[in-house]
Design a protein around this motif. Structure first.
Motif, PDB file in Angstrom:
ATOM      1  N   HIS A  81       0.847  -1.197   0.000  1.00  0.00           N
ATOM      2  CA  HIS A  81       0.000   0.000   0.000  1.00  0.00           C
ATOM      3  C   HIS A  81       0.882   1.248   0.000  1.00  0.00           C
ATOM      4  CE1 HIS A  81      -3.699   2.200   0.507  1.00  0.00           C
ATOM      5  NE2 HIS A  81      -3.126   2.912   1.457  1.00  0.00           N
ATOM      6  N   PRO A  82       0.583   2.196  -0.865  1.00  0.00           N
ATOM      7  CA  PRO A  82       1.433   3.394  -0.955  1.00  0.00           C
ATOM      8  C   PRO A  82       1.564   4.099   0.395  1.00  0.00           C
ATOM      9  CG  PRO A  82      -0.157   3.350  -2.748  1.00  0.00           C
ATOM     10  CD  PRO A  82      -0.526   2.226  -1.832  1.00  0.00           C
ATOM     11  N   GLY A  83       2.781   4.401   0.769  1.00  0.00           N
ATOM     12  CA  GLY A  83       3.023   5.127   2.022  1.00  0.00           C
ATOM     13  C   GLY A  83       3.413   4.236   3.175  1.00  0.00           C
ATOM     14  N   VAL A  84       3.109   2.949   3.074  1.00  0.00           N
ATOM     15  CA  VAL A  84       3.465   2.046   4.176  1.00  0.00           C
ATOM     16  C   VAL A  84       4.974   1.832   4.165  1.00  0.00           C
ATOM     17  CG1 VAL A  84       3.263  -0.309   5.068  1.00  0.00           C
ATOM     18  CG2 VAL A  84       1.223   0.935   4.297  1.00  0.00           C
ATOM     19  N   VAL A  85       5.584   1.985   5.331  1.00  0.00           N
ATOM     20  CA  VAL A  85       7.036   1.892   5.452  1.00  0.00           C
ATOM     21  C   VAL A  85       7.459   0.549   6.045  1.00  0.00           C
ATOM     22  CG1 VAL A  85       9.050   2.884   6.635  1.00  0.00           C
ATOM     23  CG2 VAL A  85       7.306   4.386   5.644  1.00  0.00           C
ATOM     24  N   GLU A  86       6.722   0.072   7.011  1.00  0.00           N
ATOM     25  CA  GLU A  86       7.123  -1.163   7.681  1.00  0.00           C
ATOM     26  C   GLU A  86       5.906  -1.806   8.329  1.00  0.00           C
ATOM     27  OE1 GLU A  86       8.664  -3.982   8.076  1.00  0.00           O
ATOM     28  OE2 GLU A  86      10.623  -2.980   8.232  1.00  0.00           O
ATOM     29  N   VAL A  87       5.937  -3.116   8.407  1.00  0.00           N
ATOM     30  CA  VAL A  87       4.898  -3.864   9.115  1.00  0.00           C
ATOM     31  C   VAL A  87       5.589  -4.741  10.140  1.00  0.00           C
ATOM     32  CG1 VAL A  87       3.005  -5.516   8.910  1.00  0.00           C
ATOM     33  CG2 VAL A  87       3.434  -3.862   7.062  1.00  0.00           C
ATOM     34  N   LEU A  88       5.304  -4.512  11.402  1.00  0.00           N
ATOM     35  CA  LEU A  88       5.878  -5.336  12.462  1.00  0.00           C
ATOM     36  C   LEU A  88       4.902  -6.453  12.820  1.00  0.00           C
ATOM     37  CD1 LEU A  88       7.313  -2.439  12.945  1.00  0.00           C
ATOM     38  CD2 LEU A  88       7.859  -3.399  15.182  1.00  0.00           C
ATOM     39  N   THR A  89       5.419  -7.670  12.810  1.00  0.00           N
ATOM     40  CA  THR A  89       4.646  -8.835  13.242  1.00  0.00           C
ATOM     41  C   THR A  89       5.568  -9.672  14.114  1.00  0.00           C
ATOM     42  OG1 THR A  89       5.352 -10.334  11.482  1.00  0.00           O
ATOM     43  CG2 THR A  89       3.551  -8.811  10.947  1.00  0.00           C
ATOM     44  N   PRO A  90       5.049 -10.745  14.703  1.00  0.00           N
ATOM     45  CA  PRO A  90       5.954 -11.600  15.491  1.00  0.00           C
ATOM     46  C   PRO A  90       7.120 -12.125  14.660  1.00  0.00           C
ATOM     47  CG  PRO A  90       3.684 -12.102  16.042  1.00  0.00           C
ATOM     48  CD  PRO A  90       3.636 -11.146  14.871  1.00  0.00           C
ATOM     49  N   ALA A  91       6.965 -12.153  13.339  1.00  0.00           N
ATOM     50  CA  ALA A  91       8.036 -12.710  12.497  1.00  0.00           C
ATOM     51  C   ALA A  91       9.242 -11.775  12.382  1.00  0.00           C
ATOM     52  CB  ALA A  91       7.475 -13.014  11.104  1.00  0.00           C
ATOM     53  N   ASN A  92       9.038 -10.486  12.518  1.00  0.00           N
ATOM     54  CA  ASN A  92      10.171  -9.570  12.308  1.00  0.00           C
ATOM     55  C   ASN A  92      10.332  -8.544  13.418  1.00  0.00           C
ATOM     56  OD1 ASN A  92       7.943  -7.961  11.835  1.00  0.00           O
ATOM     57  ND2 ASN A  92       8.865  -6.863  10.119  1.00  0.00           N
ATOM     58  N   ARG A  93       9.570  -8.704  14.474  1.00  0.00           N
ATOM     59  CA  ARG A  93       9.645  -7.696  15.536  1.00  0.00           C
ATOM     60  C   ARG A  93      11.040  -7.758  16.170  1.00  0.00           C
ATOM     61  NH1 ARG A  93      10.355  -8.353  20.964  1.00  0.00           N
ATOM     62  NH2 ARG A  93       8.358  -9.137  21.702  1.00  0.00           N
ATOM     63  N   PRO A  94      11.766  -6.634  16.208  1.00  0.00           N
ATOM     64  CA  PRO A  94      13.114  -6.642  16.806  1.00  0.00           C
ATOM     65  C   PRO A  94      13.055  -7.056  18.275  1.00  0.00           C
ATOM     66  CG  PRO A  94      12.713  -4.588  15.610  1.00  0.00           C
ATOM     67  CD  PRO A  94      11.406  -5.307  15.696  1.00  0.00           C
ATOM     68  N   PRO A  95      14.148  -7.603  18.780  1.00  0.00           N
ATOM     69  CA  PRO A  95      14.142  -8.075  20.169  1.00  0.00           C
ATOM     70  C   PRO A  95      14.046  -6.926  21.166  1.00  0.00           C
ATOM     71  CG  PRO A  95      16.342  -8.243  19.224  1.00  0.00           C
ATOM     72  CD  PRO A  95      15.434  -7.842  18.104  1.00  0.00           C
ATOM     73  N   LEU A  96      13.514  -7.245  22.335  1.00  0.00           N
ATOM     74  CA  LEU A  96      13.499  -6.299  23.448  1.00  0.00           C
ATOM     75  C   LEU A  96      14.477  -6.805  24.495  1.00  0.00           C
ATOM     76  CD1 LEU A  96       9.639  -5.824  23.633  1.00  0.00           C
ATOM     77  CD2 LEU A  96      11.298  -4.024  23.058  1.00  0.00           C
ATOM     78  N   ALA A  97      14.957  -5.899  25.333  1.00  0.00           N
ATOM     79  CA  ALA A  97      15.947  -6.277  26.333  1.00  0.00           C
ATOM     80  C   ALA A  97      15.306  -6.983  27.522  1.00  0.00           C
ATOM     81  CB  ALA A  97      16.713  -5.042  26.804  1.00  0.00           C
ATOM     82  N   ARG A  98      13.988  -6.963  27.550  1.00  0.00           N
ATOM     83  CA  ARG A  98      13.313  -7.579  28.697  1.00  0.00           C
ATOM     84  C   ARG A  98      12.175  -8.444  28.168  1.00  0.00           C
ATOM     85  NH1 ARG A  98      11.118  -3.357  32.831  1.00  0.00           N
ATOM     86  NH2 ARG A  98      13.232  -3.508  33.653  1.00  0.00           N
ATOM     87  N   ASP A  99      11.941  -9.551  28.830  1.00  0.00           N
ATOM     88  CA  ASP A  99      10.867 -10.463  28.449  1.00  0.00           C
ATOM     89  C   ASP A  99       9.517  -9.822  28.813  1.00  0.00           C
ATOM     90  OD1 ASP A  99       9.048 -12.451  28.090  1.00  0.00           O
ATOM     91  OD2 ASP A  99      10.012 -13.909  29.418  1.00  0.00           O
ATOM     92  N   PRO A 100       8.659  -9.599  27.820  1.00  0.00           N
ATOM     93  CA  PRO A 100       7.373  -8.949  28.132  1.00  0.00           C
ATOM     94  C   PRO A 100       6.451  -9.825  28.966  1.00  0.00           C
ATOM     95  CG  PRO A 100       7.450  -9.636  25.829  1.00  0.00           C
ATOM     96  CD  PRO A 100       8.828  -9.862  26.387  1.00  0.00           C
TER      97      PRO A 100
END
Lengths: 352, 753
Positions: B69-88
């Protein structure tokens, strides 16, 4: 759909050409359409803004005594119009019982007729809805919304029309003036909204490309002005849709009812004109007995769509109450809480 | 820190004055900048995609369609979500909650975030989210008390005991002359502050600037820093204004972390604002309860036993148990009191603190039960409450630090005109024939304090700057806290500049639990005193000063001058003291925290009495609260104008609880079917009594124990007592005894013949 063409035609003819485009929708104040577009329920590819069309924002008295209200007249202007207040006080009371001051300042007469049901399942894209997607089914059946229809519903759809304004319009035999690609025509307001049957998606009498241009109130409609009321029952004192609403109007002589008008809101997919009850009232002695009988007749065919037995009982009681209030007389001024049981009662009940 | 009042109220003090809000002009002219009003250059828009099932797995997302879709830059899903330093899914006590930040494909409740779409425009992000068209492997939803999984909770609320027993309830019931049982259901409710959750996040390297409304800035800063593996000082959280919080903005939630994460991932500022519908799910709510009260009374109407049991809903993956039964612990005298809780896991977002958590739901049920008990004893509801008045805290036997509840009852009843109320229901009608009922309830709220720090700087010109990272969510903290600081500084409030709402200031603690004024106020007061003490030391050491020779305790500040206490003709302006000493400015520091020694021997509670008049249409059942009088004893009142607004606001939330608020789940899908303000009712103007009939009386109360300021807090007590008072008035009008909230027309209809 977040991409659509937007047009603001300068003439009715131009609007009708644009409106005939497949996927087009007419846009007035947008108080309902824009919400539906945000929800994804409505996805028009072309919006035709009709708010600037000339001549549609007038309230006119016609030579035969009828009143024509242009489709672009704002609700607030209509409810404060001297002629409307004088001749059709229940209409003004109904308008002022609806929505909020901000919405009434924007919302139009045509848009009020064209607004969609507020059925939660119609508005929830994850729910099955025959009105939104023909053949999908109806998740409102057996759902958590007790505000569903008690009259005229089908297994395909149990939704109600939410308008207050349309209820006295139905009682007053108003006529909807329509322009379209095939020319102008008119439809009684009571036939304008369709009952669902098997095709709930076809919710009005409008053909594709047609546009409501005005509402016309016949001369006889003014004859009820001294005994005309609108009452609205709801869970919040203001800014809530009706559980049930009633427009009741009476003419009588010497204690005998000559003519009665009765219409209900919030009970069906259209403002519900109770003609059987009117027939029963005509010629009856003015009083509670006749009103009770009329209420019984009006709801003879009522069945709760979602176990809402209480709604039928409330409708019965509200019919009696509204007829009693109509008999007592139209207040000289619209009360501070229009159409509410909590409206101040000390107002004079003598309407000019 | 002193543990008694160090100053008497006096002429010239701004404390106790009804000053108008410092931020009022900005608010009404639209110049107050809320989080979503920020638009840094290059900003992207993020939109959360949410689940439409309540339990199961996401099996497919059309990420390609969204990306295309025009204008969409990124889609975050569980497949590509960057790691966090703490377990949610790690539980961080005491205020930490497990959060949903795309850690897996599980759906735990309807409305849970399942993806985040980031785009150049809000419209593109919104459309991108719609294009994801999720597919699910759905499992049956559990959203009712009947379908959920019951268990015995370890704790309720924030670490409170699930069970408290005092005496022998069964013996007390057995010995009673009268026994009653009352069952009350309360629905799920959602905070729905006027301003939805929103943030604008911008990273520069490993430093984050975050514009985000928040009720506990320094705590939130630490939580957020932990998720991103940066030191807390690297996070600047700015929250100058909040459009309401109600507890929801005290706790870091999943969408916030996702928005900040997207900004770091993409290297551009990101704005994320929840829609109104998205406020119903991942940002906390008040969990539904089913409460049962059993009471026994002797022949004089005195309680012999009180058992309050609450079943509360929580999520399938975390615990917040509405501590409803706790409301029965501190209020009514009884030789036997038992408060117990159980919990039911449902496929819902985790509940959390909301507008008097525990007390609101618990008081609603308790006060209805009290009315049932009074009726059983044939007693007036007020007389019944007075017969069970607790002179000391019932379970612990501790004295109250202060308790002017008797005066609240008396003043409230007098103002309302309670005397002469008929005992039986359905006895009163107004001139228009409407059924009229009078009911009452007791208001009660605890007086927590958190910990806060503050700085107070006296400047060369004699004005002052005071600083603490507090939160003004509409309650008027900016104004009341500045008044306290001005009081301590001996400087007029209009010469005190107050800086707050930014995490780089001293920790202002939590604007919650009605403890903000007491906590941050005490820190500011101590800082002000510290600054004045430093100033006094300068003056007293100066042989040329008119104050020379007075000892430190012998001077006080007022109107920007230091006076000798024994001779007010001898004084010196702050500016002159600084100038003579050659000091440009001096800074005091203070900490606000409860002195445990002073408090441990006492029960610390605010009290009140609420009287309600309700009118009901005798045929149609439509209800309206027509009069509401509350009398509250909440310690020292810093600003009566703001306190009155707080109390009235709480009472209006009481109307809302009694008659309006209710989230409706479809039990088949588990979805909320009224997740907007057309369907989720809160009161409108017409539901609130006219101002002359809506009264909040403030009853004088001195309390040197609760904290040195004597402040107890007025933020939440207004909702307690009010709900029960309205329900009891409905009974008095109609004879229908509410057993669930909110009370609907269809509920009272059978009682109207």
């Amino acid at each position: 759909m977040n991409r659509f063409d937007y047009h603001r035609p300068a003439t009715l003819a131009e609007a009708l050409v644009l409106g005939a485009t497949p996927g087009a929708a007419y846009l007035a104040a947008g108080t309902n359409l824009l919400d539906l577009m945000k929800l994804g329920v409505a996805r028009p590819g072309v919006l035709v803004d009709v708010t600037r069309l000339p001549g549609l924002d007038r309230i006119e008295r016609l030579p035969d005594g009828a009143t024509r209200i242009g489709a672009m007249v704002r609700n607030s202007d209509l409810a404060r119009d001297d002629g409307i207040l004088r001749d059709y006080p229940a209409l003004a009371e109904a308008i002022l019982a609806g929505a909020s001051a901000q919405l009434r300042n924007a919302a139009t007469v045509g848009g009020n007729l064209m607004q969609k049901t507020r059925c939660r399942y119609f508005q929830d894209m994850a729910s099955a809805c025959n009105r939104r997607s023909p053949g999908a089914g109806c998740d409102a059946v057996g759902g958590v919304d007790e505000g569903m229809a008690i009259l005229g519903w089908s297994d395909a759809c149990i939704a109600t029309h939410p308008s207050d304004f349309c209820v006295p319009l139905a009682a007053l035999d108003a006529v909807v003036e329509i322009a379209g690609p095939a020319g102008a025509r008119e439809v009684p307001v009571t036939a304008f909204h369709h009952l669902p049957g098997l095709t709930p998606a076809q919710d009005t009498a409008l053909a594709p490309g047609e546009l409501v241009t005005a509402i016309r109130l016949p001369p006889a409609a003014a004859g009820f002005r001294q005994h005309a009321r609108y009452m609205k029952l709801r869970e919040r004192t203001s800014y809530a849709f009706a559980l049930v609403s009633v427009a009741a109007m009476l003419r009588w002589e010497d204690g005998t009812i000559r003519e009665a008008r009765l219409a209900l809101g919030g009970v069906a997919a259209r403002p519900w004109r109770a003609t059987d009850a009117e027939a029963l009232l005509a010629g009856a002695a003015l009083g509670r007995d006749a009103f009770e009988a009329a209420a019984h007749a009006a709801l003879a065919d009522a069945r709760p769509a979602n176990g809402g037995e209480a709604k039928i009982e409330l409708a019965r009681r509200l019919i009696v109450r509204t007829l009693m209030l109509a008999a007592a007389g139209t207040p000289a001024r619209i009360p501070a809480l229009p159409a509410s049981p909590f409206a101040a009662t000390e107002e004079s009940l003598t309407h000019a | 820190m002193p543990d008694t009042l160090t100053f008497p109220p006096r002429m010239g003090s701004s404390v106790g004055q009804p000053l108008s809000r410092r931020d009022g002009f900005q608010k009404v002219t639209g110049t107050a900048t809320f989080a979503a009003d920020n638009h840094p250059a290059g900003m992207l828009h993020a939109v959360v995609a949410t689940a439409t099932i309540a339990r199961g797995r996401v099996t497919h997302l059309d990420v390609a369609a969204a990306r295309a879709h025009p204008g969409v830059v990124e889609v975050l899903t569980p497949a590509n979500r960057p790691p966090l330093a703490r377990d949610p899914d790690e539980k961080l006590l005491p205020f930490g909650f497990r959060i949903e930040v795309l850690q897996d494909d599980r759906v735990r409740y309807a409305g849970q975030p399942i993806a985040l779409v980031v785009a150049e425009t809000l419209e593109a992000a919104t459309e991108g989210a719609a294009l994801l068209a999720p597919r699910y492997a759905a499992e049956p939803a559990r959203v009712t008390m009947e379908t959920g999984a019951p268990y015995a909770p370890q704790a309720v609320g924030i670490g409170g005991p699930a069970r408290v027993a005092h005496g022998d309830v069964e013996a007390g019931l057995a010995a009673a002359a009268q026994r009653i049982t009352a069952e009350i259901d309360t629905p799920p409710q959602y905070h729905n502050a006027m301003e939805p959750h929103a943030l604008v996040a911008e990273w520069q390297g490993d430093r984050l600037t975050l514009d985000m409304p928040n009720q506990a800035l320094v705590m939130a800063r630490g939580t957020i820093a932990g998720f991103f593996g940066v030191p807390p000082e690297n996070v600047l959280l700015r929250s100058p204004f909040l459009g309401g919080g109600f507890g929801s903005k005290a706790i870091v939630n999943g969408p916030q972390i996702l928005g900040i994460l997207a900004a770091r991932m993409l290297g551009r500022p990101v704005k994320l604002a929840l829609t109104r519908a998205q406020m119903f799910g991942p940002v906390g709510h008040r969990g539904q309860t089913r409460q049962t009260l059993r009471m026994g009374m002797d022949a004089e109407g005195r309680l012999t036993a009180l058992h309050h049991h609450a079943v509360a809903a929580t999520s399938s993956f975390d615990d917040f148990i509405e501590p409803a039964a706790a409301a029965s612990r501190p209020l009514y005298e009884s030789p036997a009191i038992l408060t117990t809780h159980s919990a039911v896991r449902m496929d819902i977002g985790t509940p959390g603190p909301m507008r008097a958590p525990g007390e609101a739901s618990g008081s609603a049920a308790l006060e209805v039960a009290l009315d049932v008990a009074a009726e059983a004893c044939g007693m007036d509801p007020l007389a019944f409450r007075l017969a069970n008045y607790a002179e000391t805290e019932p379970i612990t036997g501790k004295p109250f630090s202060s308790k002017a509840l008797r005066e609240c009852y008396a003043e409230g009843a007098k103002r309302f005109g309670w005397a002469g109320r008929p005992l039986a229901p359905r006895q009163m009608r107004d001139a228009g024939g409407l059924l009229t009922g009078w009911g009452m309830g007791t208001a009660v709220f605890h007086c927590p304090m958190f910990a806060a720090d503050a700085r107070a700087t006296i400047r060369a010109d004699g004005s002052a700057l005071v600083e603490t990272a507090g939160a003004d969510m509409g309650q008027g903290a900016w104004t009341a806290l500045a008044q306290i600081a001005a009081e301590a500084l001996g400087i007029d409030a209009d010469r005190v500049e107050f800086r707050s709402g930014s995490s780089d200031l001293p920790d202002g603690g939590v604007a919650g639990g009605s403890g903000h004024t007491a906590t941050a106020g005490l820190a500011l007061h101590s800082a002000g005193e510290d600054a004045v003490a430093q100033l006094a030391a300068l003056a007293l050491a100066d042989p040329e000063s008119p104050l020379f020779g007075a000892d430190n305790a012998g001077v006080f500040g007022r109107g920007g001058r230091l006076y000798r206490r024994d001779d007010e003709s001898r004084s010196m302006a702050y500016a002159d003291i600084l100038a003579r000493a050659g000091v440009a400015q001096l800074q005091g520091r203070g900490r606000g925290v409860r002195n445990p020694k002073a408090a441990e021997g006492h029960a610390l509670m605010s009290h009140g009495a609420v009287f309600a008049e309700v009118k009901v249409d005798p045929d149609l059942g439509q209800m309206r609260v027509t009069r509401l009088v509350g009398a509250f004893a909440a310690g020292r009142i810093i600003n009566p104008k703001l306190a009155r607004s707080q109390l009235l606001g709480g009472m209006i939330w009481g109307i809302s609880f009694a008659l309006h608020e209710e989230a409706r789940h479809d039990p088949r899908s588990g979805r909320l079917m009224n997740a907007d303000l057309a369907g989720y009712h809160v009161p409108v103007q017409a539901d609130v009594p006219a101002l002359d009939d809506m009264v909040a009386l403030m009853i004088h109360e001195d309390d040197a124990v609760v904290n040195p300021l004597g402040v107890k807090g007025v933020g939440e007590i207004g909702i307690t007592g009010t709900v029960g008072a309205i329900a009891n008035a409905i009974w008095h009008a109609t004879g229908y005894r509410p057993s669930r909230f909110p009370v609907h027309i269809a509920d009272v209809l059978p009682a109207l013949r």
